[in-house]
Design a protein around this motif. Structure first.
Motif: not given
Length: 98
Positions: A51-60, A27-28, A43-46, A17-21
């Motif tokens: 990265x964000x989706x993998x983090x959410x999946x790992x928390x789940x 910022x950040x 391909x930084x946005x992708x 999320x910080x990379x997307x922002x």
């Protein structure tokens, strides 16, 4: 193990999320992880979305690991190893009752 998955998942989500922002609003700058690697040039946005989706999946996944190996659940092979959601029913009259 659950706590490690939670922390790593949170960090991956935070970096994504910080990379997307950073990509969208510039910022950040300190939180950008993908830009420092150089492999994802163009391909930084992708990569940040992945990265964000993998983090959410790992928390789940850490929540699911925590439920299956929590206190009170044995790793044996008896009835104590059953999932709490499994309900066993006796057939009517199987124990002498009508």
């Amino acid at each position: 193990m659950k706590r490690i998955f939670e922390v790593v998942g949170f960090l991956l989500t935070l970096w994504g999320v910080g990379g997307l922002v950073h990509e969208w609003f510039d910022w950040f700058k300190l939180w950008q992880f993908v830009d420092r690697l150089g492999w994802f040039e163009g391909y930084e946005v992708y990569a940040n979305i992945v990265l964000a989706v993998a983090g959410i999946a790992l928390m789940i996944a850490s929540e699911r690991v925590g439920r299956s190996t929590g206190p009170g659940v044995s790793s044996g092979t008896g009835t104590e190893a059953r999932s709490p959601g499994v309900v066993t029913r006796k057939s009517p009259g199987g124990d002498g009752s009508p």
